[in-house]
Design a protein around this motif. Sequence first.
Motif, PDB file in Angstrom:
ATOM      1  N   LYS A   1       0.831  -1.182   0.000  1.00 15.86           N
ATOM      2  CA  LYS A   1       0.021   0.012  -0.066  1.00 15.86           C
ATOM      3  C   LYS A   1       0.690   1.220  -0.133  1.00 15.86           C
ATOM      4  O   LYS A   1       1.852   1.335   0.953  1.00 15.86           O
ATOM      5  N   ASP A   2       0.609   2.108  -0.824  1.00 16.91           N
ATOM      6  CA  ASP A   2       1.252   3.390  -0.870  1.00 16.91           C
ATOM      7  C   ASP A   2       2.778   3.274  -0.961  1.00 16.91           C
ATOM      8  O   ASP A   2       3.305   4.105  -0.413  1.00 16.91           O
ATOM      9  N   GLY A   3       3.211   2.328  -1.682  1.00 17.47           N
ATOM     10  CA  GLY A   3       4.741   2.202  -1.885  1.00 17.47           C
ATOM     11  C   GLY A   3       5.431   1.498  -0.759  1.00 17.47           C
ATOM     12  O   GLY A   3       6.674   1.355  -0.770  1.00 17.47           O
ATOM     13  N   PHE A   4       4.569   0.923   0.290  1.00 13.63           N
ATOM     14  CA  PHE A   4       5.238   0.168   1.404  1.00 13.63           C
ATOM     15  C   PHE A   4       4.626  -1.092   1.332  1.00 13.63           C
ATOM     16  O   PHE A   4       3.603  -1.381   1.071  1.00 13.63           O
TER      17      PHE A   4
ATOM     18  N   ASP B   1       7.152   2.167  -6.224  1.00 10.71           N
ATOM     19  CA  ASP B   1       5.832   1.874  -6.998  1.00 10.71           C
ATOM     20  C   ASP B   1       6.042   0.632  -7.923  1.00 10.71           C
ATOM     21  O   ASP B   1       6.968   0.531  -8.744  1.00 10.71           O
ATOM     22  N   ILE B   2       5.519  -0.453  -7.372  1.00  9.76           N
ATOM     23  CA  ILE B   2       5.807  -1.803  -8.067  1.00  9.76           C
ATOM     24  C   ILE B   2       4.332  -2.507  -8.128  1.00  9.76           C
ATOM     25  O   ILE B   2       3.378  -2.094  -7.672  1.00  9.76           O
ATOM     26  N   ASN B   3       4.229  -3.409  -9.255  1.00 11.41           N
ATOM     27  CA  ASN B   3       3.168  -3.972  -9.329  1.00 11.41           C
ATOM     28  C   ASN B   3       2.939  -5.117  -8.393  1.00 11.41           C
ATOM     29  O   ASN B   3       4.145  -6.001  -8.511  1.00 11.41           O
TER      30      ASN B   3
ATOM     31  N   LYS C   1      11.676  -6.265 -10.881  1.00  8.99           N
ATOM     32  CA  LYS C   1      11.770  -5.114 -11.359  1.00  8.99           C
ATOM     33  C   LYS C   1      10.987  -4.818 -12.529  1.00  8.99           C
ATOM     34  O   LYS C   1      10.916  -5.812 -13.363  1.00  8.99           O
ATOM     35  N   SER C   2      10.221  -3.974 -12.800  1.00  8.47           N
ATOM     36  CA  SER C   2       9.372  -3.930 -14.183  1.00  8.47           C
ATOM     37  C   SER C   2      10.427  -3.471 -15.169  1.00  8.47           C
ATOM     38  O   SER C   2      11.129  -3.077 -15.173  1.00  8.47           O
TER      39      SER C   2
END
Length: 119
Positions: free
Chosen positions: A58-61, A97-99, A118-119
Amino acid sequence: MGRDIEFFKMFLGMGNYNVVRPNVHWIPHTDIYEFIDKFIIIVEIPGVDKNDVDITLKDGFLRISGVRKEIHNENRVKIHQMEISYGYFEKLVEVGDINEKNIKADLKDGLLVITIKKS
């Protein structure tokens, strides 16, 4: 500057973390590695069943939480020594910001290994 250092120490599981999060009974030791194509997070949680672990993004964490249940507590007369922490634990790791689809977790021999491609 002092508040930044305290937040950093709190974030890494040092300092007075329980004042901010009073429901957290202990904070597991964690290693974080970066590779060309992925991150690997290793969380030390011996004695924790995989059904008692929750991983949320959530929110990058990445929030890694759960419960280590106390054993041998029925009909106990006295505790002579108690160094192992039991109860609710939580560890926060900033991942950006990850999926969610890029996260894989495996718990084996007391080590939770989280791989983030990593994307």
